[in-house]
Design an enzyme around this catalytic site. Structure first.
Site, mmCIF file in Angstrom:
data_model
loop_
_atom_site.group_PDB
_atom_site.id
_atom_site.type_symbol
_atom_site.label_atom_id
_atom_site.label_comp_id
_atom_site.label_asym_id
_atom_site.label_seq_id
_atom_site.Cartn_x
_atom_site.Cartn_y
_atom_site.Cartn_z
ATOM 1 N N CYS A 1 -1.362 0.709 7.030
ATOM 2 C CA CYS A 1 -1.795 0.920 5.645
ATOM 3 C C CYS A 1 -3.245 1.347 5.561
ATOM 4 C CB CYS A 1 -1.513 -0.329 4.818
ATOM 5 S SG CYS A 1 0.273 -0.540 4.615
ATOM 6 N N GLU B 1 0.823 -1.207 0.000
ATOM 7 C CA GLU B 1 0.000 0.000 0.000
ATOM 8 C C GLU B 1 0.857 1.257 0.000
ATOM 9 O OE1 GLU B 1 -0.249 -2.626 1.921
ATOM 10 O OE2 GLU B 1 -2.320 -3.218 2.271
HETATM 11 N N1 THU Z 1 2.276 -6.519 3.888
HETATM 12 C C1 THU Z 1 1.809 -5.634 2.964
HETATM 13 O O1 THU Z 1 2.477 -5.358 1.963
HETATM 14 N N2 THU Z 1 0.605 -5.051 3.192
HETATM 15 C C2 THU Z 1 -0.221 -5.344 4.242
HETATM 16 O O2 THU Z 1 -1.265 -4.703 4.398
HETATM 17 C C3 THU Z 1 0.136 -6.450 5.134
HETATM 18 C C4 THU Z 1 1.553 -6.884 5.083
HETATM 19 C C5 THU Z 1 3.598 -7.116 3.661
HETATM 20 C C6 THU Z 1 4.670 -6.608 4.569
HETATM 21 C C7 THU Z 1 5.692 -7.730 4.507
HETATM 22 O O3 THU Z 1 6.541 -7.513 3.387
HETATM 23 C C8 THU Z 1 4.849 -8.969 4.267
HETATM 24 O O4 THU Z 1 3.574 -8.501 3.859
HETATM 25 C C9 THU Z 1 4.683 -9.869 5.488
HETATM 26 O O5 THU Z 1 4.218 -9.146 6.579
#
Ligand code: THU
Length: 128
Positions: A91, A57
């Site tokens: 996010c 995000e």
């Molecule tokens: N992650 C996201 O990109 N967005 C979210 O809303 C939840 C988590 C990513 C962060 C990290 O790179 C991976 O997911 C595991 O937590």
């Protein structure tokens, strides 16, 4: 404005494949419809310094701003299987800034107004 949820789901799933997630092995992709018809996307990008990794995000919001801004109308976030993913707390705040309570977010139960994901959110109005 008509929302093509299939198109957003495909865009999120495609960009998820570009995620850089060698530490968690958890790829995330997100796509959003902007009020001028643009579709913006983002994927997570991790870092050897684990704590500074960027959520998908974050990339989407940067892309939104860099490509001219606007309001987010509808958002789809997916995991590595292309299944709908719940956004983390930070996010939710990032998305709220650019979409507000009415922005629609896809869940396994269908699109939900963002007010259900981040109730009584703190936002730009609170600074007035
Ligand atoms: N992650 C996201 O990109 N967005 C979210 O809303 C939840 C988590 C990513 C962060 C990290 O790179 C991976 O997911 C595991 O937590």
């Amino acid at each position: 404005m008509n929302i093509d949820w299939e198109k957003l789901h495909s865009a999120a799933t495609e960009v998820m494949k570009h995620a850089y997630a060698p530490y968690s092995n958890f790829k995330v992709g997100v796509a959003a419809l902007v009020d001028d018809g643009r579709v913006v996307v983002g994927c997570n990008s991790e870092n050897a310094s684990y704590g500074v990794g960027l959520c998908a995000e974050c990339g989407l919001i940067s892309s939104l701003t860099a490509s001219g801004g606007g309001r987010l109308i509808a958002v789809v976030c997916v995991d590595g299987n292309g299944d709908f993913l719940s956004p983390c707390g930070r996010c939710r705040q990032l998305l709220f800034e650019h979409g507000g309570n009415e922005m629609l977010f896809m869940t396994p139960d269908g699109p939900k107004p963002f007010s259900t994901l981040l109730p009584w959110a703190f936002g730009p109005e609170d600074l007035k």
